[in-house]
Design a protein around this motif. Structure first.
Motif, PDB file in Angstrom:
ATOM      1  N   GLU A  40     -46.096  -9.924 113.663  1.00 18.66           N
ATOM      2  CA  GLU A  40     -46.632  -9.628 112.336  1.00 18.66           C
ATOM      3  C   GLU A  40     -48.153  -9.614 112.311  1.00 18.66           C
ATOM      4  O   GLU A  40     -48.761  -8.775 111.639  1.00 18.66           O
ATOM      5  CB  GLU A  40     -46.098 -10.659 111.334  1.00 18.66           C
ATOM      6  CG  GLU A  40     -44.602 -10.538 111.081  1.00 18.66           C
ATOM      7  CD  GLU A  40     -44.087 -11.579 110.121  1.00 18.66           C
ATOM      8  OE1 GLU A  40     -42.936 -11.437 109.659  1.00 18.66           O
ATOM      9  OE2 GLU A  40     -44.813 -12.550 109.824  1.00 18.66           O
ATOM     10  N   LEU A  44     -48.114  -5.490 114.840  1.00 19.03           N
ATOM     11  CA  LEU A  44     -48.029  -4.588 113.697  1.00 19.03           C
ATOM     12  C   LEU A  44     -49.412  -4.216 113.174  1.00 19.03           C
ATOM     13  O   LEU A  44     -49.680  -3.051 112.863  1.00 19.03           O
ATOM     14  CB  LEU A  44     -47.198  -5.225 112.581  1.00 19.03           C
ATOM     15  CG  LEU A  44     -45.691  -5.317 112.834  1.00 19.03           C
ATOM     16  CD1 LEU A  44     -45.013  -6.085 111.715  1.00 19.03           C
ATOM     17  CD2 LEU A  44     -45.086  -3.922 112.940  1.00 19.03           C
ATOM     18  N   THR A  45     -50.280  -5.209 113.071  1.00 15.63           N
ATOM     19  CA  THR A  45     -51.633  -4.943 112.563  1.00 15.63           C
ATOM     20  C   THR A  45     -52.379  -3.987 113.487  1.00 15.63           C
ATOM     21  O   THR A  45     -53.005  -3.019 113.028  1.00 15.63           O
ATOM     22  CB  THR A  45     -52.415  -6.259 112.428  1.00 15.63           C
ATOM     23  OG1 THR A  45     -51.726  -7.125 111.516  1.00 15.63           O
ATOM     24  CG2 THR A  45     -53.815  -6.000 111.911  1.00 15.63           C
ATOM     25  N   LEU A  47     -51.158  -1.822 115.588  1.00 11.74           N
ATOM     26  CA  LEU A  47     -50.545  -0.494 115.579  1.00 11.74           C
ATOM     27  C   LEU A  47     -50.939   0.276 114.329  1.00 11.74           C
ATOM     28  O   LEU A  47     -51.248   1.479 114.391  1.00 11.74           O
ATOM     29  CB  LEU A  47     -49.019  -0.652 115.662  1.00 11.74           C
ATOM     30  CG  LEU A  47     -48.209   0.585 116.047  1.00 11.74           C
ATOM     31  CD1 LEU A  47     -48.658   1.123 117.398  1.00 11.74           C
ATOM     32  CD2 LEU A  47     -46.717   0.249 116.072  1.00 11.74           C
ATOM     33  N   ARG A  48     -50.942  -0.393 113.185  1.00 10.81           N
ATOM     34  CA  ARG A  48     -51.314   0.288 111.936  1.00 10.81           C
ATOM     35  C   ARG A  48     -52.763   0.750 111.971  1.00 10.81           C
ATOM     36  O   ARG A  48     -53.108   1.802 111.419  1.00 10.81           O
ATOM     37  CB  ARG A  48     -51.097  -0.663 110.743  1.00 10.81           C
ATOM     38  CG  ARG A  48     -49.650  -0.957 110.411  1.00 10.81           C
ATOM     39  CD  ARG A  48     -49.571  -1.725 109.091  1.00 10.81           C
ATOM     40  NE  ARG A  48     -48.214  -2.094 108.752  1.00 10.81           N
ATOM     41  CZ  ARG A  48     -47.720  -3.318 108.891  1.00 10.81           C
ATOM     42  NH1 ARG A  48     -48.491  -4.284 109.374  1.00 10.81           N
ATOM     43  NH2 ARG A  48     -46.474  -3.579 108.562  1.00 10.81           N
ATOM     44  N   GLU A  52     -51.052   6.570 114.098  1.00 13.14           N
ATOM     45  CA  GLU A  52     -50.408   7.129 112.910  1.00 13.14           C
ATOM     46  C   GLU A  52     -49.453   8.226 113.329  1.00 13.14           C
ATOM     47  O   GLU A  52     -49.501   8.718 114.464  1.00 13.14           O
ATOM     48  CB  GLU A  52     -51.449   7.665 111.930  1.00 13.14           C
ATOM     49  CG  GLU A  52     -52.327   8.775 112.473  1.00 13.14           C
ATOM     50  CD  GLU A  52     -53.368   9.244 111.475  1.00 13.14           C
ATOM     51  OE1 GLU A  52     -53.854  10.373 111.650  1.00 13.14           O
ATOM     52  OE2 GLU A  52     -53.671   8.490 110.528  1.00 13.14           O
ATOM     53  N   VAL A  56     -44.994   6.468 115.019  1.00 17.32           N
ATOM     54  CA  VAL A  56     -45.572   5.162 114.720  1.00 17.32           C
ATOM     55  C   VAL A  56     -44.824   4.501 113.565  1.00 17.32           C
ATOM     56  O   VAL A  56     -44.523   3.308 113.598  1.00 17.32           O
ATOM     57  CB  VAL A  56     -47.071   5.293 114.386  1.00 17.32           C
ATOM     58  CG1 VAL A  56     -47.637   3.948 113.934  1.00 17.32           C
ATOM     59  CG2 VAL A  56     -47.824   5.806 115.591  1.00 17.32           C
ATOM     60  N   ASP A  57     -44.504   5.305 112.536  1.00 19.51           N
ATOM     61  CA  ASP A  57     -43.756   4.758 111.398  1.00 19.51           C
ATOM     62  C   ASP A  57     -42.405   4.211 111.853  1.00 19.51           C
ATOM     63  O   ASP A  57     -41.964   3.147 111.398  1.00 19.51           O
ATOM     64  CB  ASP A  57     -43.551   5.841 110.334  1.00 19.51           C
ATOM     65  CG  ASP A  57     -44.859   6.240 109.664  1.00 19.51           C
ATOM     66  OD1 ASP A  57     -45.815   5.431 109.724  1.00 19.51           O
ATOM     67  OD2 ASP A  57     -44.918   7.340 109.083  1.00 19.51           O
ATOM     68  N   LEU A  60     -43.002   0.975 113.690  1.00 16.78           N
ATOM     69  CA  LEU A  60     -43.315  -0.095 112.747  1.00 16.78           C
ATOM     70  C   LEU A  60     -42.056  -0.631 112.083  1.00 16.78           C
ATOM     71  O   LEU A  60     -41.908  -1.845 111.885  1.00 16.78           O
ATOM     72  CB  LEU A  60     -44.296   0.410 111.681  1.00 16.78           C
ATOM     73  CG  LEU A  60     -45.726   0.712 112.146  1.00 16.78           C
ATOM     74  CD1 LEU A  60     -46.523   1.389 111.038  1.00 16.78           C
ATOM     75  CD2 LEU A  60     -46.431  -0.578 112.578  1.00 16.78           C
ATOM     76  N   ASP A  61     -41.149   0.282 111.746  1.00 17.69           N
ATOM     77  CA  ASP A  61     -39.894  -0.136 111.120  1.00 17.69           C
ATOM     78  C   ASP A  61     -39.067  -1.008 112.073  1.00 17.69           C
ATOM     79  O   ASP A  61     -38.544  -2.054 111.682  1.00 17.69           O
ATOM     80  CB  ASP A  61     -39.094   1.085 110.682  1.00 17.69           C
ATOM     81  CG  ASP A  61     -37.768   0.712 110.033  1.00 17.69           C
ATOM     82  OD1 ASP A  61     -37.809   0.128 108.938  1.00 17.69           O
ATOM     83  OD2 ASP A  61     -36.715   0.992 110.634  1.00 17.69           O
ATOM     84  N   LEU A  63     -40.155  -2.697 114.676  1.00 16.57           N
ATOM     85  CA  LEU A  63     -40.854  -3.955 114.916  1.00 16.57           C
ATOM     86  C   LEU A  63     -40.697  -4.905 113.738  1.00 16.57           C
ATOM     87  O   LEU A  63     -40.594  -6.129 113.912  1.00 16.57           O
ATOM     88  CB  LEU A  63     -42.333  -3.699 115.190  1.00 16.57           C
ATOM     89  CG  LEU A  63     -42.663  -3.123 116.566  1.00 16.57           C
ATOM     90  CD1 LEU A  63     -44.109  -2.638 116.619  1.00 16.57           C
ATOM     91  CD2 LEU A  63     -42.418  -4.180 117.658  1.00 16.57           C
ATOM     92  N   GLY A  64     -40.688  -4.346 112.527  1.00 21.86           N
ATOM     93  CA  GLY A  64     -40.449  -5.179 111.351  1.00 21.86           C
ATOM     94  C   GLY A  64     -39.078  -5.823 111.391  1.00 21.86           C
ATOM     95  O   GLY A  64     -38.915  -7.004 111.051  1.00 21.86           O
TER      96      GLY A  64
END
Length: 598
Positions: A40, A44-45, A47-48, A52, A56-57, A60-61, A63-64
């Motif tokens: 977290e 995630l930080t 990568l954001r 993009e 990447v989206d 991110l999903d 990884l969340g």
């Protein structure tokens, strides 16, 4: 344990092996928590901020989801650790009882057999110098017969009663140990994950049930040692004195208690409440009611904000309290209050509850205030404190409450407890503390000043949109009139609510002679024109506070809007008010422009 448990088998139980197993599960729990934190806060930080696109989206999903899985693993494995430690604690207690009974038996020259029976020796008699025979007793054997077979009264062997007590104590310890074994075996059997890579709300519902079972079983091991009735300073000392392992166990088993316990450091409360938040979401998702659905939607929004990446200038968000009791509880800080020189605590009022409006409006006000204050002094934090049930209109019973002080008095007591906790956990020798009350929340702040020794640590008080604070003079609020600041918009009808006497006079006057007579009667009831529902108008000369300029706001009559009551913190709609609140919260009240009383 296999087979029938005996006292000798109980003594032979290796509690050290339970300790070792608990430590292993504890290490696994800590690793899962560290993995979640790394995902977290770092992965995630990063990568954001650097990538993009659709890929990447998707990453991110996933990884969340992985972070949520680690959080669930952290919770469940932590419960396994606590269950094993609590079992070891109970077994040791029962082993101690058996050892003490055996030592007593040895001192009296009794013999304890493998089946728990106790043999005792003969003793010199007190009647006709006849010896009293020895004997054997079992648990539950009761008192020896005082009548001889011939029907004559005989003296019992004094050893008999002592032997009976020893047998009963040994049997009781063995029975309780066997019960503990069965109880914890059932609990551990239920601590298992679903066969899935997802952790939906239903899984957290199940985790909440697991936690309840472990907590019930571990009451003597953990819960009974929580200082519920202690002062904030004593709670801080208690927490500081715990071993790292015990702290982890409390966080895993009692996150809702530790997260809402005043006197516990902010970072600890935040960690506990983030776990508690997931359990609450799971709990509410399993309920079928409109109230639960409203709270659930709000909690999910808070969770999303906690997980959102920080943008430049954004203050970090800390969850200092969360709960579903009453209208809901939520205490959210922007900026770490323990590490900040300046701390402002905002108390909302009428119609505030844990719902979407609270997240979108009240939390935004406090976040905006935090940003503005930190632009003046980086060492600053602002807190939204919803730690009480504010009156809800148009609910009939709550409408009666908003006309009285009962809820403000209860809220004021809770607010003082929270502020005491913030005072003792502060890392600054002399922090600057501001209490901000809006609407009915200003009455709650006013009530807090009248309870005990007042609001702990407070330096300045800000009252906006106030219908009165329960006292008639600013000097009665305990910080000095020069440290009480008031914002009252011209078109804010709440700040012009008539006094109770005036309201009655208006009604009586209208009945007797119509509108003109009503106004005349009201004027007689309040000749100075400076009384409001809960005392003197805080913006009046009679009250004696320092009034800062605010925008008039939209008119209820002309614009059909109550907006004047809610824009005090909005830097776009009311920059003068929002700027003044920020200066006061930053300890720069001398820079605040003061205007005339109303």
């Amino acid at each position: 344990m296999k087979g029938t448990l005996t006292w000798s088998a109980l003594l032979a139980l290796p509690c050290g092996e339970l300790d070792g197993a608990a430590d292993g599960w504890g290490r696994l729990s800590n690793r899962a928590d560290a993995a979640r934190d790394r995902i977290e806060r770092q992965v995630l930080t990063g990568l954001r901020e650097t990538q993009e696109g659709e890929a990447v989206d998707a990453a991110l999903d996933r990884l969340g989801r992985l972070a949520r899985n680690f959080q669930y693993v952290h919770t469940e494995t932590g419960l396994v650790r606590t269950a094993l430690n609590s079992l070891a604690h109970e077994v040791r207690t029962h082993q101690k009882s058996v050892r003490e009974a055996l030592e007593e038996a040895e001192g009296l020259h009794f013999t304890v057999d493998a089946n728990g029976s106790v043999s005792y020796p003969a003793r010199e008699g007190l009647i006709a110098d006849k010896p009293l025979p020895g004997g054997k007793t079992m648990a539950g054997g009761g008192f020896p017969d005082l009548m001889a077979p011939s029907g004559t009264l005989t003296a019992p062997n004094p050893h008999a009663a002592a032997a009976q007590d020893i047998a009963d104590r040994i049997a009781r310890a063995v029975t309780l140990a066997a019960d503990a074994d069965l109880r914890y075996a059932n609990i551990l059997r239920e601590l298992k994950a679903e066969d899935s890579l997802d952790v939906p709300d239903s899984t957290w519902t199940d985790a909440a049930a697991d936690m309840a079972s472990v907590r019930d079983a571990a009451r003597a091991y953990l819960n009974d040692h929580i200082p519920y009735q202690a002062s904030a300073a004593e709670r801080k000392e208690w927490w500081a004195g715990l071993s790292p392992e015990l702290r982890d166990e409390y966080l895993a088993t009692y996150p809702d208690i530790i997260g809402n316990l005043d006197g516990i450091p902010a970072l600890v409360r935040d960690a506990a409440n983030r776990d508690s938040l997931q359990l609450l979401i799971g709990k509410l998702a399993g309920l079928d009611s409109g109230e639960a659905a409203e709270k659930l939607e709000a909690l999910r929004l808070i969770d999303q904000q906690l997980q959102a990446p920080l943008k430049p200038g954004d203050p970090p968000m800390y969850l200092l309290g969360i709960g579903d009791e009453g209208n809901g509880r939520a205490i959210v800080a922007y900026g770490n209050p323990d590490a900040s020189k300046n701390v402002a605590a905002y108390v909302p009022g009428l119609n505030t509850s844990v719902d979407v409006e609270f997240v979108n409006n009240d939390l935004k006000r406090v976040r905006d205030t935090a940003i503005a204050v930190r632009n003046i002094d980086k060492s600053s934090s602002a807190i939204a404190w919803l730690g009480y049930d504010a009156p809800q209109a148009p609910n009939m019973f709550d409408s009666l409450d908003v006309a009285g002080t009962k809820r403000a008095d209860r809220g004021g007591l809770a607010f003082n407890g929270f502020m005491e906790g913030m005072s003792v956990t502060s890392e600054n020798d002399d922090p600057h503390i501001t209490a901000i009350g809006h609407s009915y929340g200003s009455l709650t702040v006013g009530s807090a000043t009248q309870q005990g020794e007042g609001i702990p640590g407070v330096d300045d008080i800000v009252l906006v949109g106030s219908p009165g604070v329960g006292v008639n003079r600013a000097e009665n609020l305990g910080v000095g009139a020069e440290h009480v600041f008031v914002g009252a918009a011209k078109n804010d009808v709440v700040t012009k609510s008539p006094s109770k006497v005036q309201a009655v006079a208006n009604v009586v006057g209208f009945v007797m002679g119509g509108p003109e007579f009503s106004r005349a009667a009201g004027g007689i009831a309040d000749p100075g024109g400076d009384d409001v529902w809960f005392g003197k108008d805080p913006a009046s000369a009679a009250f004696g506070a320092r009034r800062f300029p605010v925008s008039d706001g939209p008119s209820l009559v002309r614009d059909w809007s109550f907006g004047a009551h809610s824009q005090y913190f909005n830097a776009e709609l009311d920059p003068a008010s929002a700027g003044s609140i920020a200066l006061i919260s930053a300890g720069q009240s001398k820079r605040v422009k003061i205007e005339e009383f109303r």
